[in-house]
Design a protein around this motif. Structure first.
Motif, PDB file in Angstrom:
ATOM      1  N   LYS A  93       0.853  -1.194   0.000  1.00 32.52           N
ATOM      2  CA  LYS A  93       0.000   0.000   0.000  1.00 32.52           C
ATOM      3  C   LYS A  93       0.890   1.246   0.000  1.00 32.52           C
ATOM      4  CE  LYS A  93      -3.830  -2.259   2.439  1.00 32.52           C
ATOM      5  NZ  LYS A  93      -4.740  -2.226   3.588  1.00 32.52           N
ATOM      6  N   CYS A  94       1.725   1.336  -1.020  1.00 29.54           N
ATOM      7  CA  CYS A  94       2.782   2.353  -1.060  1.00 29.54           C
ATOM      8  C   CYS A  94       2.266   3.786  -1.072  1.00 29.54           C
ATOM      9  CB  CYS A  94       3.669   2.119  -2.274  1.00 29.54           C
ATOM     10  SG  CYS A  94       2.819   2.314  -3.876  1.00 29.54           S
ATOM     11  N   ALA A  95       0.991   3.989  -1.413  1.00 29.73           N
ATOM     12  CA  ALA A  95       0.456   5.344  -1.496  1.00 29.73           C
ATOM     13  C   ALA A  95      -0.421   5.696  -0.301  1.00 29.73           C
ATOM     14  CB  ALA A  95      -0.342   5.514  -2.790  1.00 29.73           C
ATOM     15  N   GLU A 101      -5.668  11.840  -6.279  1.00 31.38           N
ATOM     16  CA  GLU A 101      -5.867  12.736  -5.136  1.00 31.38           C
ATOM     17  C   GLU A 101      -7.053  12.328  -4.272  1.00 31.38           C
ATOM     18  OE1 GLU A 101      -7.939  14.092  -8.757  1.00 31.38           O
ATOM     19  OE2 GLU A 101      -5.838  13.641  -8.312  1.00 31.38           O
ATOM     20  N   LEU A 102      -7.916  11.447  -4.796  1.00 30.55           N
ATOM     21  CA  LEU A 102      -9.056  10.957  -4.032  1.00 30.55           C
ATOM     22  C   LEU A 102      -8.814   9.551  -3.476  1.00 30.55           C
ATOM     23  CD1 LEU A 102     -12.022  12.175  -6.262  1.00 30.55           C
ATOM     24  CD2 LEU A 102     -10.806  13.391  -4.450  1.00 30.55           C
ATOM     25  N   LYS A 103      -7.590   9.034  -3.656  1.00 31.76           N
ATOM     26  CA  LYS A 103      -7.264   7.682  -3.196  1.00 31.76           C
ATOM     27  C   LYS A 103      -6.040   7.647  -2.295  1.00 31.76           C
ATOM     28  CE  LYS A 103      -9.084   5.770  -7.514  1.00 31.76           C
ATOM     29  NZ  LYS A 103      -8.727   5.157  -8.819  1.00 31.76           N
ATOM     30  N   ILE A 104      -5.073   8.476  -2.595  1.00 35.93           N
ATOM     31  CA  ILE A 104      -3.826   8.468  -1.833  1.00 35.93           C
ATOM     32  C   ILE A 104      -4.056   9.164  -0.501  1.00 35.93           C
ATOM     33  CG2 ILE A 104      -1.442   9.300  -1.811  1.00 35.93           C
ATOM     34  CD1 ILE A 104      -1.424   8.889  -4.850  1.00 35.93           C
ATOM     35  N   THR A 105      -3.706   8.503   0.573  1.00 34.10           N
ATOM     36  CA  THR A 105      -4.073   8.972   1.907  1.00 34.10           C
ATOM     37  C   THR A 105      -2.858   9.176   2.811  1.00 34.10           C
ATOM     38  OG1 THR A 105      -4.332   6.693   2.685  1.00 34.10           O
ATOM     39  CG2 THR A 105      -6.292   7.783   1.796  1.00 34.10           C
ATOM     40  N   TYR A 106      -3.078   9.930   3.869  1.00 33.05           N
ATOM     41  CA  TYR A 106      -2.116  10.061   4.961  1.00 33.05           C
ATOM     42  C   TYR A 106      -2.878   9.890   6.262  1.00 33.05           C
ATOM     43  CZ  TYR A 106       1.279  11.950   8.238  1.00 33.05           C
ATOM     44  OH  TYR A 106       2.140  12.109   9.301  1.00 33.05           O
ATOM     45  N   ILE A 164      -7.827  11.317   2.926  1.00 29.88           N
ATOM     46  CA  ILE A 164      -7.434  11.987   1.692  1.00 29.88           C
ATOM     47  C   ILE A 164      -7.330  13.484   1.968  1.00 29.88           C
ATOM     48  CG2 ILE A 164      -8.507  10.260   0.212  1.00 29.88           C
ATOM     49  CD1 ILE A 164     -10.777  12.293  -0.266  1.00 29.88           C
ATOM     50  N   ALA A 165      -6.814  14.214   0.989  1.00 28.21           N
ATOM     51  CA  ALA A 165      -6.632  15.666   1.117  1.00 28.21           C
ATOM     52  C   ALA A 165      -5.723  15.965   2.304  1.00 28.21           C
ATOM     53  CB  ALA A 165      -7.984  16.367   1.230  1.00 28.21           C
ATOM     54  N   TYR A 220       0.851  12.776  -2.304  1.00 28.84           N
ATOM     55  CA  TYR A 220       0.244  12.130  -3.459  1.00 28.84           C
ATOM     56  C   TYR A 220       1.087  12.364  -4.706  1.00 28.84           C
ATOM     57  CZ  TYR A 220      -1.486  16.309  -5.811  1.00 28.84           C
ATOM     58  OH  TYR A 220      -1.563  17.489  -6.495  1.00 28.84           O
ATOM     59  N   THR A 221       1.714  13.522  -4.806  1.00 22.94           N
ATOM     60  CA  THR A 221       2.567  13.818  -5.956  1.00 22.94           C
ATOM     61  C   THR A 221       3.826  12.966  -5.938  1.00 22.94           C
ATOM     62  OG1 THR A 221       1.751  16.085  -5.998  1.00 22.94           O
ATOM     63  CG2 THR A 221       3.779  15.636  -7.205  1.00 22.94           C
ATOM     64  N   LYS A 222       4.407  12.790  -4.757  1.00 19.30           N
ATOM     65  CA  LYS A 222       5.599  11.942  -4.656  1.00 19.30           C
ATOM     66  C   LYS A 222       5.284  10.523  -5.095  1.00 19.30           C
ATOM     67  CE  LYS A 222       9.236  10.393  -1.515  1.00 19.30           C
ATOM     68  NZ  LYS A 222       9.729  10.348  -0.112  1.00 19.30           N
ATOM     69  N   ALA A 223       4.106  10.027  -4.727  1.00 14.61           N
ATOM     70  CA  ALA A 223       3.707   8.682  -5.153  1.00 14.61           C
ATOM     71  C   ALA A 223       3.613   8.604  -6.675  1.00 14.61           C
ATOM     72  CB  ALA A 223       2.377   8.305  -4.506  1.00 14.61           C
TER      73      ALA A 223
END
Length: 423
Positions: free
Chosen positions: A97-99, A147-152, A156-157, A166-169
């Motif tokens: 789940k790298c992102a 941008e609607l899937k990559i999370t921290y 999201i957001a 998300y950009t780095k991913a």
């Protein structure tokens, strides 16, 4: 980095009017199957070609399965295909789940996923035994609406956007895809890569900048542009997003990149939110396409099909003429209508079942083959028929007439008045 001449691009994309195609053989969640698109089955691909469309946009795939037969069938019909990497390596792989968490480096995961895809039908061998891309492939989607899937921390957001995770991913994903090509020594012409952004705004994006003139909007306040800016800046200056690339991402941007966005709005909104403001930015030199297009408010049972036809005709003219928004917007290279068939499996929420040009009837034509991917189950393949509004007008016919095609007769497909989602 230089400002503000258009970034030069060598990417050649023939103008196209396309169709989004995500075949599901039943009225519930079901696997992809040849019985839908194959000549001996329902033959959706022939219907799409008869309608006048020449490009398909398809969605995530299982790299363990061969896609050569599908791509070769498209080539035989004169169809090009925009293929896609699924969400699996980014958000679903239980091993990575790298992102979804630091360090947001998807290089290895995408390299492995894409290598398998390339070996399993995305490439062919020429007379000298060298690997080349399958001639049907027009472009490759790295990820849809990242941008609607990559999370921290599960969200999201927020930090996922403002800190550029998300950009780095995405940068690492492009880097990994390039390594996959390199490792297989693929020869000849190579299709562009693309990311299809949502129509969201991003005022917290790292590269959100104000316009050059008084009254001009910030990039982040416009649909999709904030996300595009982040990626482009990242390709030009990867260390701004904390990424150390293995390849020249600036070269990939200028020679292998296609900007993309999805929208559920009309041509006027696309013009005001994307194409017209884009023309005044350095990104205007990069080709751009609409990966999904059809306004939900022109797709309801009481909507006038004529309104959709007029809007679709306007977008089509922009693509053909190479000028948009009465020559005030950036050129639009392609548009894909969303979508060929109603996605029953998504359920009625958020207008998801309003978009299909076709719906399923009550006559079963065939069954899908049993396979490991379906847990050795088979699913019914229903006949399809044109979706119509309350006045009996067909969205499929309207879409086809604009591009000079026609729709196959669906007289042999009885309607299913009691159609409900199966569970």
């Amino acid at each position: 980095m230089g400002c503000c001449s258009p970034i030069p691009s060598s990417v050649k994309v023939d103008p196209f009017r396309g169709m989004c195609y995500a075949p599901t053989p039943a009225k519930n969640v079901a696997p992809w199957a040849e019985a839908l698109w194959g000549k001996s089955g329902r033959d959706d691909l022939s219907a799409i070609r008869q309608m006048g469309f020449k490009v398909l946009r398809v969605y995530g795939n299982d790299p363990r399965l061969s896609h050569e037969a599908f791509l070769s069938r498209c080539t035989a019909l004169g169809l090009k295909v925009i293929v896609a990497i699924s969400d699996f390596p980014y958000t679903q792989d239980p091993q990575s789940k790298c992102a979804t968490a630091p360090p947001y480096d998807c290089f290895t995961e995408v390299r492995l996923q894409f290598t398998t895809m390339l070996k399993n039908g995305f490439t062919v061998r020429d007379g000298e035994g060298q690997m080349r891309y399958h001639p049907a492939i027009e472009a490759i989607i790295l990820i849809n609406e990242p941008e609607l899937k990559i999370t921290y921390q599960g969200a999201i957001a927020k930090d996922a956007w403002s800190k550029g995770y998300y950009t780095k991913a995405l940068l690492s994903a492009l880097d990994g895809a390039l390594r996959a090509e390199e490792s297989l020594s693929i020869m000849g012409a190579k299709p562009p890569f693309t990311v299809v952004n949502s129509f969201s705004t991003c005022e917290t994006c790292k590269t959100n900048v104000a316009g050059n003139k008084a009254g001009e909007a910030q990039v982040g306040s416009l649909a999709a542009l904030g996300f595009m800016y982040d990626f482009v800046v990242g390709a030009l200056k990867p260390d701004f997003f904390g990424y150390d690339p293995r390849h020249d991402l600036k070269s990939a941007l200028q020679n292998r990149w296609l900007l993309g966005f999805n929208t559920q709005d009309t041509s006027d909104v696309i013009c005001k939110q994307v194409l017209q403001p884009l023309k005044a930015t350095p990104l205007s030199g990069l080709p751009i396409w609409a990966g999904e297009y059809k306004a939900w408010y022109q797709s309801m049972p009481d909507s006038k099909v004529a309104d959709f036809k007029e809007d679709w005709s306007k977008l089509s003219s922009w693509v053909q003429q190479g000028a948009s928004c009465d020559a005030a917007g950036a050129p639009l290279r392609g548009v894909s209508i969303f979508e060929f068939q109603v996605s029953y499996y998504k359920g009625p929420g958020d207008h998801q079942m309003t978009f299909g040009l076709y719906e399923l009837g009550s006559k079963q034509l065939a069954s899908t083959a049993k396979a490991e991917a379906t847990q050795w189950k088979e699913f019914p393949v229903w006949c399809r028929k044109q979706k119509r509004n309350q006045q009996g007008d067909s969205w499929a016919q309207a879409a086809a007439e604009v591009v000079g095609g026609s729709v196959p007769s669906d007289d042999s497909c009885p309607s299913d008045e009691l159609l409900e989602l199966e569970v």
